[in-house]
Design a protein around this motif. Structure first.
Motif, mmCIF file in Angstrom:
data_model
loop_
_atom_site.group_PDB
_atom_site.id
_atom_site.type_symbol
_atom_site.label_atom_id
_atom_site.label_comp_id
_atom_site.label_asym_id
_atom_site.label_seq_id
_atom_site.Cartn_x
_atom_site.Cartn_y
_atom_site.Cartn_z
ATOM 1 N N LYS A 52 -25.423 -109.022 -79.886
ATOM 2 C CA LYS A 52 -26.687 -109.738 -79.772
ATOM 3 C C LYS A 52 -27.839 -108.820 -80.138
ATOM 4 N N GLU A 53 -28.863 -109.417 -80.678
ATOM 5 C CA GLU A 53 -30.017 -108.602 -81.094
ATOM 6 C C GLU A 53 -30.680 -107.949 -79.899
ATOM 7 N N SER A 54 -30.693 -108.648 -78.760
ATOM 8 C CA SER A 54 -31.325 -108.076 -77.568
ATOM 9 C C SER A 54 -30.563 -106.818 -77.106
ATOM 10 N N THR A 55 -29.227 -106.886 -77.211
ATOM 11 C CA THR A 55 -28.423 -105.724 -76.831
ATOM 12 C C THR A 55 -28.670 -104.552 -77.773
ATOM 13 N N ARG A 56 -28.756 -104.841 -79.068
ATOM 14 C CA ARG A 56 -29.009 -103.757 -80.041
ATOM 15 C C ARG A 56 -30.368 -103.120 -79.799
ATOM 16 N N LYS A 57 -31.352 -103.954 -79.423
ATOM 17 C CA LYS A 57 -32.692 -103.406 -79.170
ATOM 18 C C LYS A 57 -32.690 -102.490 -77.953
ATOM 19 N N ARG A 58 -31.960 -102.915 -76.875
ATOM 20 C CA ARG A 58 -31.914 -102.071 -75.672
ATOM 21 C C ARG A 58 -31.228 -100.728 -75.959
ATOM 22 N N GLU A 61 -33.537 -98.188 -77.753
ATOM 23 C CA GLU A 61 -34.713 -97.644 -77.078
ATOM 24 C C GLU A 61 -34.527 -96.149 -76.800
#
Length: 311
Positions: A52-58, A61
């Motif tokens: 998921k894109e949200s997981t890749r963003k986290r 960081e």
């Protein structure tokens, strides 16, 4: 390799003594670490490609990068280093009690063996085979007569290099009787791959019998003494109790009792001994013993008798 080695290559992760056990435990830990790291990398790759894109963003960081890319590896690798050094420090600890002492010299392409008493005096010369008592620590003085070799009996200890002009000490111990195969673990040119070694661990009573036999001169055919000298064998080989006192090649006093010939490449019997004398180059190309094709069959038989070979 011959059957006396119980299969080849030796089972590296099947220790038969405390020193090899430390190496095996560390090896399993490193294997487990490698599998874990591979799994983490594959998981990260999967997330990068399909997550998921949200997981890749986290995971992208700064906090995640510092925690997973710096802090986690430093903590894990430091702990592994400290634990590994603590574990392997046992390999160099002095033995409890009086160790069994042996000097082994690596030579192109065989092993010179000298057994020492408590006072450091050599009481027996041999080659390519080491006999030790079960349950007793063994201290081996390792030397090299020419190039760098490396002594390695996987089920009894880790490997240690043999460096010209330097004395290294290796400790090993067998916790059960058996025959353990070894090998030169440092490329030393020529027939390096055919530079094997055998360690025979005896129960105490059996070892006492072996030692008593080695302190007695073996029976041999006296008729071969003159031929042994005339053929030039005595220039390179020693046989106790005879005029032969050469030092360039292996000591042949007890050659008939060894399990192998040619540093582990052949079972030791009358036929292989005669074949080795006649043309060792055909069996182990590049070794330093010249062929003796000029000797007749009868002369080869006579030499075999002289060295105590069975009929």
């Amino acid at each position: 390799m011959i059957d006396g080695f119980r299969g080849w290559p030796p089972p590296v992760l099947d220790p038969a003594g405390p020193h090899a056990a430390s190496v095996a435990v560390l090896s399993w830990a490193l294997i487990a670490m490698a599998v874990t790291v591979f799994a983490i990398v594959m998981l990260a790759l999967y997330i990068a490609l399909f997550g998921k894109e949200s997981t890749r963003k986290r995971l992208g960081e700064n906090k995640a990068i510092v925690a997973l890319g710096f802090i986690f590896p430093v903590v894990v690798l430091t702990a592994l280093l400290v634990w590994g050094l603590t574990l392997t420090s046992k390999l160099s600890k002095p033995a409890d009690g009086e160790p069994f002492r042996v000097e082994i010299s690596g030579e192109m392409w065989w092993w010179r063996v000298a057994y020492k008493d408590a006072g450091g005096q050599v009481w027996l010369h041999d080659a390519n085979e080491l006999h030790i008592p079960v349950g007793r620590p063994v201290e081996i003085e390792l030397r090299s007569a020419d190039v760098i070799h490396s002594f390695w009996v996987p089920r009894l200890s880790g490997k240690l290099d043999m460096i010209p002009g330097r004395l290294n000490r290796l400790r090993l111990q067998a916790d059960r009787a058996g025959v353990y195969g070894g090998q030169c673990a440092e490329y030393c040119g020529g027939p390096h791959a055919l530079m094997g070694f055998t360690v025979v661990a005896h129960d105490p009573a059996d070892f006492a019998r072996w030692e008593a036999m080695r302190r007695m001169p073996p029976a041999r055919g006296a008729a071969g003494t003159e031929l042994f000298e005339r053929a030039g064998c005595a220039a390179c080989h020693r046989i106790a109790g005879t005029p032969a006192n050469g030092l360039a090649g292996p000591d042949l006093t007890h050659v008939a009792t060894r399990r192998t010939l040619g540093a582990g490449i052949l079972p030791n019997n009358r036929g292989t001994m005669i074949g080795w004398i006649a043309d060792s180059q055909a069996l182990k190309p590049g070794n330093r013993m010249p062929p003796y094709k000029v000797l007749s069959g009868a002369e080869l038989q006579l030499l075999a008798d002289h060295m105590g070979s069975p009929k």
